[in-house]
Design an enzyme around this catalytic site. Structure first.
Site, PDB file in Angstrom:
ATOM      1  N   GLY A   1       0.859  -5.250   0.634  1.00 57.42           N
ATOM      2  CA  GLY A   1      -0.242  -5.352  -0.342  1.00 57.42           C
ATOM      3  C   GLY A   1       0.212  -5.944  -1.668  1.00 57.42           C
TER       4      GLY A   1
ATOM      5  CB  ALA B   1      -0.888  -0.004   1.238  1.00 62.39           C
TER       6      ALA B   1
ATOM      7  CD  GLU C   1      -2.195  -8.020   2.228  1.00 63.62           C
ATOM      8  OE1 GLU C   1      -1.991  -6.841   1.867  1.00 63.62           O
ATOM      9  OE2 GLU C   1      -2.746  -8.304   3.307  1.00 63.62           O
TER      10      GLU C   1
ATOM     11  CD  GLU D   1       1.449  -5.895   5.393  1.00 68.01           C
ATOM     12  OE1 GLU D   1       2.299  -6.725   5.795  1.00 68.01           O
ATOM     13  OE2 GLU D   1       0.798  -6.047   4.360  1.00 68.01           O
TER      14      GLU D   1
HETATM   15  N1  DAK Z   1       4.503   3.445  -0.181  1.00 68.58           N
HETATM   16  C1  DAK Z   1       4.863   4.686  -0.592  1.00 68.58           C
HETATM   17  N2  DAK Z   1       6.073   4.941  -1.137  1.00 68.58           N
HETATM   18  C2  DAK Z   1       6.940   3.935  -1.245  1.00 68.58           C
HETATM   19  C3  DAK Z   1       6.627   2.618  -0.827  1.00 68.58           C
HETATM   20  C4  DAK Z   1       5.326   2.382  -0.274  1.00 68.58           C
HETATM   21  N3  DAK Z   1       4.908   1.172   0.112  1.00 68.58           N
HETATM   22  N4  DAK Z   1       7.707   1.843  -1.072  1.00 68.58           N
HETATM   23  C5  DAK Z   1       8.652   2.643  -1.610  1.00 68.58           C
HETATM   24  N5  DAK Z   1       8.195   3.895  -1.723  1.00 68.58           N
HETATM   25  C6  DAK Z   1       8.880   5.067  -2.240  1.00 68.58           C
HETATM   26  C7  DAK Z   1       9.934   5.583  -1.257  1.00 68.58           C
HETATM   27  O1  DAK Z   1       9.359   6.392  -0.287  1.00 68.58           O
HETATM   28  C8  DAK Z   1      10.850   6.331  -2.193  1.00 68.58           C
HETATM   29  O2  DAK Z   1      10.247   7.581  -2.487  1.00 68.58           O
HETATM   30  P1  DAK Z   1      11.149   8.927  -2.618  1.00 68.58           P
HETATM   31  O3  DAK Z   1      11.899   9.041  -1.348  1.00 68.58           O
HETATM   32  O4  DAK Z   1      12.038   8.658  -3.813  1.00 68.58           O
HETATM   33  O5  DAK Z   1      10.132   9.998  -2.838  1.00 68.58           O
HETATM   34  C9  DAK Z   1      10.814   5.496  -3.461  1.00 68.58           C
HETATM   35  O6  DAK Z   1       9.613   4.721  -3.400  1.00 68.58           O
HETATM   36  C10 DAK Z   1      11.986   4.548  -3.563  1.00 68.58           C
HETATM   37  O7  DAK Z   1      12.036   3.793  -2.358  1.00 68.58           O
HETATM   38  P2  DAK Z   1      13.395   3.210  -1.788  1.00 68.58           P
HETATM   39  O8  DAK Z   1      14.493   4.211  -1.907  1.00 68.58           O
HETATM   40  O9  DAK Z   1      13.098   2.644  -0.458  1.00 68.58           O
HETATM   41  O10 DAK Z   1      13.669   2.046  -2.864  1.00 68.58           O
HETATM   42  P3  DAK Z   1      14.553   0.741  -2.723  1.00 68.58           P
HETATM   43  O11 DAK Z   1      14.618   0.178  -4.107  1.00 68.58           O
HETATM   44  O12 DAK Z   1      15.830   1.024  -1.997  1.00 68.58           O
HETATM   45  O13 DAK Z   1      13.699  -0.245  -1.794  1.00 68.58           O
HETATM   46  C11 DAK Z   1      11.699  -1.413  -1.105  1.00 68.58           C
HETATM   47  C12 DAK Z   1      12.544  -0.824  -2.277  1.00 68.58           C
HETATM   48  C13 DAK Z   1      10.396  -1.903  -1.734  1.00 68.58           C
HETATM   49  C14 DAK Z   1      12.450  -2.588  -0.493  1.00 68.58           C
HETATM   50  C15 DAK Z   1      11.478  -0.327  -0.033  1.00 68.58           C
HETATM   51  O14 DAK Z   1      11.067   0.881  -0.660  1.00 68.58           O
HETATM   52  C16 DAK Z   1      10.447  -0.707   0.989  1.00 68.58           C
HETATM   53  O15 DAK Z   1      10.740  -1.450   1.925  1.00 68.58           O
HETATM   54  N6  DAK Z   1       9.224  -0.180   0.851  1.00 68.58           N
HETATM   55  C17 DAK Z   1       8.172  -0.345   1.839  1.00 68.58           C
HETATM   56  C18 DAK Z   1       7.605  -1.731   1.834  1.00 68.58           C
HETATM   57  C19 DAK Z   1       6.483  -1.908   2.832  1.00 68.58           C
HETATM   58  O16 DAK Z   1       6.658  -1.603   4.041  1.00 68.58           O
HETATM   59  N7  DAK Z   1       5.328  -2.399   2.378  1.00 68.58           N
HETATM   60  C20 DAK Z   1       4.152  -2.574   3.222  1.00 68.58           C
HETATM   61  C21 DAK Z   1       3.279  -1.340   3.097  1.00 68.58           C
HETATM   62  S1  DAK Z   1       1.801  -1.492   4.123  1.00 68.58           S
HETATM   63  C22 DAK Z   1      -5.753  -2.224   3.166  1.00 68.58           C
HETATM   64  C23 DAK Z   1      -5.269  -3.227   2.357  1.00 68.58           C
HETATM   65  C24 DAK Z   1      -3.897  -3.435   2.274  1.00 68.58           C
HETATM   66  C25 DAK Z   1      -3.021  -2.673   3.003  1.00 68.58           C
HETATM   67  C26 DAK Z   1      -3.521  -1.686   3.829  1.00 68.58           C
HETATM   68  C27 DAK Z   1      -4.884  -1.455   3.914  1.00 68.58           C
HETATM   69  N8  DAK Z   1      -7.139  -1.994   3.266  1.00 68.58           N
HETATM   70  C28 DAK Z   1      -8.037  -2.738   2.365  1.00 68.58           C
HETATM   71  C29 DAK Z   1      -7.687  -1.025   4.135  1.00 68.58           C
HETATM   72  C30 DAK Z   1      -1.607  -2.925   2.863  1.00 68.58           C
HETATM   73  C31 DAK Z   1      -0.675  -2.355   3.610  1.00 68.58           C
HETATM   74  C32 DAK Z   1       0.725  -2.364   3.167  1.00 68.58           C
HETATM   75  O17 DAK Z   1       1.076  -2.939   2.156  1.00 68.58           O
END
Ligand code: DAK
Length: 259
Positions: free
Chosen positions: A110, A67, A113, A133
């Protein structure tokens, strides 16, 4: 169908629709708008008789980083409860035709998922799957706790969700999270080849087969077996059954019409 650069839609082979997540700068983080586009695209593919199979991909570098965390940041209990994303996910979940996920790079949160919403996942050797998450103080929100435990088993689900560690493509394959692992550069071609093969099968049997296999997760075996028998007896009344049997006996390729 709404077109946007956030979601690319093309036809890599007849009867195959490919949906490509395309927000590389945000690592394909799934914004609400993008999920809406995905929901629209799945609805359009449902209604389009020219589409037999959908391929869902994020291209060659990343599948989806989950997400959009920057969007999630403003969540309150009320917005989370009324979240439009829930309906978009539901539209993806209810899609009745086969979906193949072609996964390269990270499928996190997500994104993982989303891959689990597909019927078949082809992963590149460098793919990584995870549910991080808890790092944000929440639990998976699009079925991660439920689907991962059902697909990969409780041990793997607990490990991924509680620790935030990721699985390699080979580990994901070993626990049944993906159907096949191929070199990264071959993911797209393999997904298309598989989609073409499925698109040549009789559409009604394909549809019921998907329904039956998905039902096996929720139904007791006895009910599932009854459901299967009923589906079987319905399908023997189709023109495609006659064609399939005739083609076998006449030693020729069957030409199915989806009737
Ligand atoms: N959201 C927003 N921006 C993101 C992002 C994300 N999930 N993942 C990466 N970015 C953005 C970073 O902020 C960065 O932006 P700038 O700083 O350049 O503006 C850019 O993408 C590049 O990121 P990185 O520099 O971190 O890139 P790397 O290649 O080094 O790393 C990475 C890639 C994917 C390993 C890393 O970015 C990372 O760990 N990202 C976060 C992964 C994460 O925590 N995912 C879980 C998110 S929570 C729902 C249903 C589902 C959900 C919620 C509600 N409902 C139905 C209500 C789901 C929740 C989730 O998925």
């Amino acid at each position: 169908m709404t077109e946007s650069t956030d979601l690319l839609i093309d036809t890599p082979a007849p009867r195959v629709r490919r949906l490509t997540l395309n927000r590389p700068a945000a690592r394909n983080a799934l914004s609400t708008a993008q999920l809406g586009l995905l929901g629209d695209a799945f609805d359009a593919a449902t209604d389009d008789d020219a589409v037999s199979v959908v391929i869902l991909t994020g291209g060659e570098k990343i599948f989806a980083a989950g997400a959009d965390i920057k969007e999630l940041a403003s969540s309150t209990p009320v917005t989370a409860l009324l979240d439009a994303r829930v309906a978009h996910w539901q539209r993806i979940r209810r899609f009745p035709k086969p979906v193949i996920a072609a996964v390269c790079g990270y499928a996190l949160g997500g994104g993982c998922e989303l891959a689990m919403h597909a019927d078949i996942t082809i992963a590149g050797q460098g793919a990584r799957f995870g549910q991080p998450e808890l790092n944000l103080g929440v639990v998976p929100g699009a079925g991660g706790t439920q689907r991962l435990a059902r697909i990969a088993g409780q041990q793997i689900a607990m490990k991924l969700i509680l620790s935030g560690e990721t699985l390699t493509a080979a580990e994901a394959h070993a626990c049944g999270l993906v159907a096949e692992v191929v070199p990264d550069g071959e993911v797209s071609a393999r997904a298309v080849a598989l989609a073409v093969k499925i698109s040549e099968k009789p559409a009604l049997a394909v549809r019921l087969a998907k329904e039956l296999v998905l039902a096996s997760r929720d139904m007791p075996l006895e009910h599932g077996l009854q459901f299967e028998r009923k589906a079987f007896s319905t399908l023997v009344a189709t023109e495609d059954f006659r064609e399939g049997v005739d083609a076998f006996i006449e030693k020729r390729s069957a030409i199915f019409k989806g009737r």
